[in-house]
Each structure stands twice: as C-alpha cells, then as structure tokens.
Design an enzyme around this catalytic site. Structure first.
Site, PDB file in Angstrom:
ATOM      1  N   ALA A  64       0.866  -1.175   0.000  1.00  0.00           N
ATOM      2  CA  ALA A  64       0.000   0.000   0.000  1.00  0.00           C
ATOM      3  C   ALA A  64       0.905   1.228   0.000  1.00  0.00           C
ATOM      4  CB  ALA A  64      -0.877  -0.014   1.232  1.00  0.00           C
ATOM      5  N   GLY A 109       0.407  -5.072   0.640  1.00  0.00           N
ATOM      6  CA  GLY A 109      -0.747  -5.145  -0.266  1.00  0.00           C
ATOM      7  C   GLY A 109      -0.412  -5.834  -1.583  1.00  0.00           C
ATOM      8  N   GLU A 112      -0.603  -9.430  -0.838  1.00  0.00           N
ATOM      9  CA  GLU A 112      -2.031  -9.750  -0.676  1.00  0.00           C
ATOM     10  C   GLU A 112      -2.734  -9.817  -2.036  1.00  0.00           C
ATOM     11  OE1 GLU A 112      -2.375  -6.468   2.304  1.00  0.00           O
ATOM     12  OE2 GLU A 112      -3.637  -7.921   3.331  1.00  0.00           O
ATOM     13  N   GLU A 132       3.818  -5.402   7.301  1.00  0.00           N
ATOM     14  CA  GLU A 132       2.984  -4.378   7.947  1.00  0.00           C
ATOM     15  C   GLU A 132       3.313  -4.134   9.411  1.00  0.00           C
ATOM     16  OE1 GLU A 132       1.880  -6.550   5.758  1.00  0.00           O
ATOM     17  OE2 GLU A 132       0.431  -5.621   4.413  1.00  0.00           O
TER      18      GLU A 132
HETATM   19  N1  COA Z   1       4.595   3.238  -0.465  1.00  0.00           N
HETATM   20  C1  COA Z   1       5.078   4.421  -0.939  1.00  0.00           C
HETATM   21  N2  COA Z   1       6.254   4.543  -1.534  1.00  0.00           N
HETATM   22  C2  COA Z   1       7.021   3.453  -1.656  1.00  0.00           C
HETATM   23  C3  COA Z   1       6.602   2.198  -1.196  1.00  0.00           C
HETATM   24  C4  COA Z   1       5.338   2.117  -0.568  1.00  0.00           C
HETATM   25  N3  COA Z   1       4.848   0.954  -0.121  1.00  0.00           N
HETATM   26  N4  COA Z   1       7.582   1.300  -1.444  1.00  0.00           N
HETATM   27  C5  COA Z   1       8.555   1.975  -2.059  1.00  0.00           C
HETATM   28  N5  COA Z   1       8.225   3.259  -2.187  1.00  0.00           N
HETATM   29  C6  COA Z   1       9.016   4.335  -2.808  1.00  0.00           C
HETATM   30  C7  COA Z   1      10.220   4.734  -1.963  1.00  0.00           C
HETATM   31  O1  COA Z   1       9.819   5.644  -0.941  1.00  0.00           O
HETATM   32  C8  COA Z   1      11.117   5.365  -2.996  1.00  0.00           C
HETATM   33  O2  COA Z   1      10.617   6.659  -3.284  1.00  0.00           O
HETATM   34  P1  COA Z   1      11.659   7.901  -3.481  1.00  0.00           P
HETATM   35  O3  COA Z   1      12.477   7.506  -4.681  1.00  0.00           O
HETATM   36  O4  COA Z   1      10.769   9.066  -3.731  1.00  0.00           O
HETATM   37  O5  COA Z   1      12.470   7.948  -2.234  1.00  0.00           O
HETATM   38  C9  COA Z   1      10.859   4.527  -4.229  1.00  0.00           C
HETATM   39  O6  COA Z   1       9.602   3.867  -4.021  1.00  0.00           O
HETATM   40  C10 COA Z   1      11.907   3.463  -4.453  1.00  0.00           C
HETATM   41  O7  COA Z   1      12.023   2.692  -3.256  1.00  0.00           O
HETATM   42  P2  COA Z   1      13.377   2.493  -2.443  1.00  0.00           P
HETATM   43  O8  COA Z   1      13.034   2.240  -1.019  1.00  0.00           O
HETATM   44  O9  COA Z   1      14.338   3.590  -2.732  1.00  0.00           O
HETATM   45  O10 COA Z   1      13.909   1.151  -3.134  1.00  0.00           O
HETATM   46  P3  COA Z   1      14.859   0.058  -2.475  1.00  0.00           P
HETATM   47  O11 COA Z   1      15.249  -0.854  -3.591  1.00  0.00           O
HETATM   48  O12 COA Z   1      15.949   0.685  -1.676  1.00  0.00           O
HETATM   49  O13 COA Z   1      13.922  -0.750  -1.445  1.00  0.00           O
HETATM   50  C11 COA Z   1      11.887  -1.879  -0.751  1.00  0.00           C
HETATM   51  C12 COA Z   1      12.831  -1.473  -1.909  1.00  0.00           C
HETATM   52  C13 COA Z   1      10.677  -2.540  -1.362  1.00  0.00           C
HETATM   53  C14 COA Z   1      12.636  -2.846   0.166  1.00  0.00           C
HETATM   54  C15 COA Z   1      11.508  -0.607   0.049  1.00  0.00           C
HETATM   55  O14 COA Z   1      11.057   0.372  -0.866  1.00  0.00           O
HETATM   56  C16 COA Z   1      10.403  -0.845   1.064  1.00  0.00           C
HETATM   57  O15 COA Z   1      10.672  -1.402   2.110  1.00  0.00           O
HETATM   58  N6  COA Z   1       9.171  -0.402   0.732  1.00  0.00           N
HETATM   59  C17 COA Z   1       8.046  -0.492   1.638  1.00  0.00           C
HETATM   60  C18 COA Z   1       7.510  -1.904   1.699  1.00  0.00           C
HETATM   61  C19 COA Z   1       6.375  -1.988   2.698  1.00  0.00           C
HETATM   62  O16 COA Z   1       6.534  -1.806   3.887  1.00  0.00           O
HETATM   63  N7  COA Z   1       5.176  -2.298   2.166  1.00  0.00           N
HETATM   64  C20 COA Z   1       4.022  -2.497   2.979  1.00  0.00           C
HETATM   65  C21 COA Z   1       3.202  -1.254   3.054  1.00  0.00           C
HETATM   66  S1  COA Z   1       1.781  -1.522   4.086  1.00  0.00           S
END
Ligand code: COA
Length: 258
Positions: A64, A109, A112, A132
């Site tokens: 999400a 999400g 999911e 989450e």
């Molecule tokens: N919601 C909003 N933005 C998100 C996102 C999310 N779930 N997941 C990634 N992004 C954004 C990052 O903030 C980043 O934005 P920016 O370039 O403006 O800073 C961009 O996507 C790229 O992500 P980044 O974190 O730089 O990539 P990474 O390869 O270093 O890491 C993940 C990848 C997936 C490990 C990491 O992005 C992450 O942990 N995301 C959240 C996952 C999460 O908790 N999902 C459950 C949500 S309920």
C-alpha cells in the site's frame, strides 16, 4: 486509467500496475483502477484469462502507498481496508483464470494482491512478505486470512509477525508461489500457462474456480454440494458432450463455451 495499463494479447489480458517510480505502490486510485480493469474484463468475451504484473524492473507491487496510509484515520483506515478487500475478493472470484506474474517485490498489499490471484508464478528475483507490523499495522487486504489458508497458520504467523521478506525459492518451498522461473522467462511462462488453460472447456474452468474458491470457504458438506451441483450443470452443456465425443473420436475438443 493513470496507474494501470491493460493489453489484450489474443485473449490473454495483461493488467500491469504501473507506478514504477514508487515500486507500483497501491494508492487508493490504483486500487480503484485495478478493480475497474477486472470489472471491464469480467464480461468481455475477448478476455479468456488474465495475467497481473508490475511495471518496471523491480517490483510487482511494494505494498500500500505508505504516504497515503500515513494520513489514515480510524474510519478512513477501515474504509480503505474494506474497499481493498472487496476488490481483491472480486479478483479471487473472477470467473476466468487469474495468474500473478510476480516480477519483483510483492510486499504488503502487493503480496495480498498476489494471494488473491488463482495461480502465482514468480521470477527468481521476486521477494515476498507482509511487512505491515514493521509499520505498526497489520495486513488489511485479506492477507491474514489468505496467507494462513494458503501456507498454513504456522508459516503465515512467522511471516506476519516478523514482517520478514522471503525469496522466490523459499516462497515456492512453503507453497506461497506455484513455480519460480528465470526473470526473462516470467511473462512467457505465465502466458503459456494461461493458453494451456484456455484450450480446456471454459465453462468447466469457470466452474472449477467457483468450486475451489467458494467451496473452500464452506463447510465440507456444503462444498461437496456445490461441487455436485456444478458437475450436474456442466452435464447439460454442449462443451461437456463435445469433450467426451472428442475423446472417443481421438481428436482435440473444440469448446464453444456453451
Ligand atoms: N509506499 C510508498 N512509496 C514506496 C513504497 C510504498 N509501499 N515502497 C517503495 N516506495 C518508494 C520509496 O519511498 C522510494 O521513493 P523515493 O524515490 O521518492 O524515495 C521509491 O519507491 C523506491 O524505493 P526504495 O526504497 O528507494 O527502493 P529500495 O530498492 O531501496 O527498497 C523496498 C525497496 C521494497 C525494500 C523498500 O522500498 C520498502 O521497504 N518499501 C516499503 C515496503 C512496505 O513496507 N510495504 C508495505 C506497506 S503496508
């Protein structure tokens, strides 16, 4: 649609969630658009199967949209969860096969969403998880329920309570994905699978999805009743007669979906 692309490849509808800069994170609009894409495909005779995937190289869907979630109030959070649940439920009960092509991160999400699909094929680069609790919330789009049903309560709780990500091979080992393939072969593998199913009787495929997806939520006896009812209904179809006749005549069946 802004964040979702669709492409009909000769009967196989590829739905791509396409916000690659944010790793295809699901904001409210994107969830709506996914719902709209499936609603349009449901009654479209030119769609025989669906492949759901993520745009860009890195992600299926990284969850999400956390920027949006951060604004949630108790009531809006509940509404967001319920809306996502409704749309994901419609995917699960979609009358044609839905295959998740998990091309990268499938987190929160996104995981999911993959769980709501009928079959999951992962690229060897995929990473899956329900992180989450790390954000102080729990999965809200059916994940607590579907994960436990798919991989069992023990493995589901380990994933949900730790929030850890697992790689594609481990996901296959616990039954979270059906199969792992090299990244460059992912879409071809999903399409081949979709086309193989498309050669089978479409009414039978539809009934089988209903029997498994609805039936498994019922007490066993009721699930069996549903199975027998659908079995009987199919016996009245032209396709059933054609399927049996083709077998006896040692030729390929030509199903018409009637
Ligand atoms: N919601 C909003 N933005 C998100 C996102 C999310 N779930 N997941 C990634 N992004 C954004 C990052 O903030 C980043 O934005 P920016 O370039 O403006 O800073 C961009 O996507 C790229 O992500 P980044 O974190 O730089 O990539 P990474 O390869 O270093 O890491 C993940 C990848 C997936 C490990 C990491 O992005 C992450 O942990 N995301 C959240 C996952 C999460 O908790 N999902 C459950 C949500 S309920």
């Amino acid at each position: 649609m802004e964040n979702v692309r669709t492409e009909n490849r000769d009967g196989v509808l590829v739905i791509t969630i396409d916000r690659p800069k944010l790793l295809n994170a699901l904001n409210a609009q994107t969830v709506e658009e996914i719902g709209a894409a499936f609603a349009a495909a449901r009654d479209d005779e030119n769609v025989k199967a669906v492949i759901l995937t993520g745009g860009g190289e890195k992600a299926f869907v990284a969850g999400a949209d956390i920027n949006e979630l951060a604004q949630a109030t108790p009531m809006s959070g509940k509404e967001t969860s319920e809306k996502g649940q409704r749309i994901f439920h419609a995917i699960e009960r979609f009358p044609k096969p839905v295959i998740a092509a998990i091309n990268g991160f499938a987190l929160g999400g996104g995981c999911e969403l993959a769980l709501a699909c009928h079959i999951r094929i992962a690229s060897e680069k995929a990473q899956l998880g329900l992180p989450e609790v790390s954000l102080g919330i729990i999965p809200g789009y059916g994940g607590t329920q579907r994960m436990a049903r798919l991989v069992g309560k023990g493995k589901a709780l380990e994933l949900i309570l730790t929030g850890d990500r697992i790689g594609a091979a481990d996901a296959e080992r616990i039954g979270l994905v059906n199969r792992v393939v090299p990244a460059e072969e992912l879409m071809a593998a999903c399409e081949e699978l979709a086309r193989r199913i498309m050669t089978r009787g479409p009414l039978a495929v539809r009934a089988a999805i209903e029997a498994v997806m609805s039936g498994s939520e019922m007490p066993f006896e009721e699930g069996q009743f549903l199975e027998a009812t659908l079995f009987g209904l199919l016996c009245a179809s032209e396709d059933t007669k054609e399927g049996m006749k083709a077998f006896i005549e040692k030729r390929t069946a030509e199903f018409k979906g009637r």
